[in-house]
Design a protein around this motif. Structure first.
Motif: not given
Length: 218
Positions: A126-141, A143-148
């Protein structure tokens, strides 16, 4: 080695290591020691909690020890709720789920339903998700699937899969280690036969410690 044979060896080792003075245990009590030992055995092989510090998939013996616990499920009944993350979908995992080995998702785009493809699922904190959720270079693009990891009832395991915009998940392909079934009157140990003697010996160690006779070394 079936349950009766495991009980016989347990009693034999108890008598031998206790020099004939060890207390006798009821069948249900022996089952309890065997199940505690079985759980410890799986944890040591799966998570590297052992002398060699090797976990499942890092050592051929570990794979052989746990191969009967490897299961595969294709989950299709995911659901989106009003508390899901953006583009998130929740899946209820199998009741016997214990540890993930490999995860993939079959995804499609809203514009082209014939473009289904399987991609890897990346677990994140969740810490990682919170950091990347607003980062356009890391948000799911694409063919990307994240799992929480996700909550649920005390006897449920759930996860939330998050994919990119304009995509949706059709299937969740999960390969995992299941929790072994209990050793009891109408159920045998489902682990590979070559592991049974070691499980019995671990059970004997626990039993001797329980009666304060730490004489037996595994």
């Amino acid at each position: 080695m079936d349950r009766a044979e495991m009980h016989t060896e347990f009693k034999l080792l108890m008598d031998k290591t206790g020099e004939g003075g060890s207390p006798s245990f009821l069948s249900d009590e022996i089952d309890r020691f065997l199940n505690i030992a079985q759980d410890k055995f799986v944890s040591k092989r799966a998570f590297g909690n052992n002398i060699r510090r090797t976990s499942f998939d890092e050592d051929q013996k570990r794979k052989d020890d746990l191969r009967t616990l490897i299961q595969t499920e294709i989950l299709t009944e995911g659901k989106t709720t009003n508390i899901s993350k953006p583009n998130g979908i929740t899946y209820k995992l199998p009741v016997n789920y214990r540890h993930s080995i490999n995860e993939e998702a079959l995804i499609e785009t809203f514009e082209n339903n014939n473009s289904a493809r399987r991609v890897g699922v990346t677990p994140i904190t969740y810490d990682r998700y919170n950091k990347i959720v607003n980062d356009p270079f890391n948000t799911p693009g694409k063919d990307t699937v994240y799992r929480l990891d996700y909550g649920g009832a005390s006897n449920e395991h759930q996860v939330e899969l998050i994919t990119g915009d304009n995509q949706y998940i059709v299937e969740y392909h999960l390969r995992y280690l299941q929790s072994p079934s209990e050793i009891k009157e109408d159920s045998q140990c489902i682990l590979s036969a070559h592991t049974h003697r070691e499980i019995v010996r671990m059970a004997v160690v626990d039993a001797l410690e329980n009666v304060e006779q730490p004489r037996y070394q595994s």
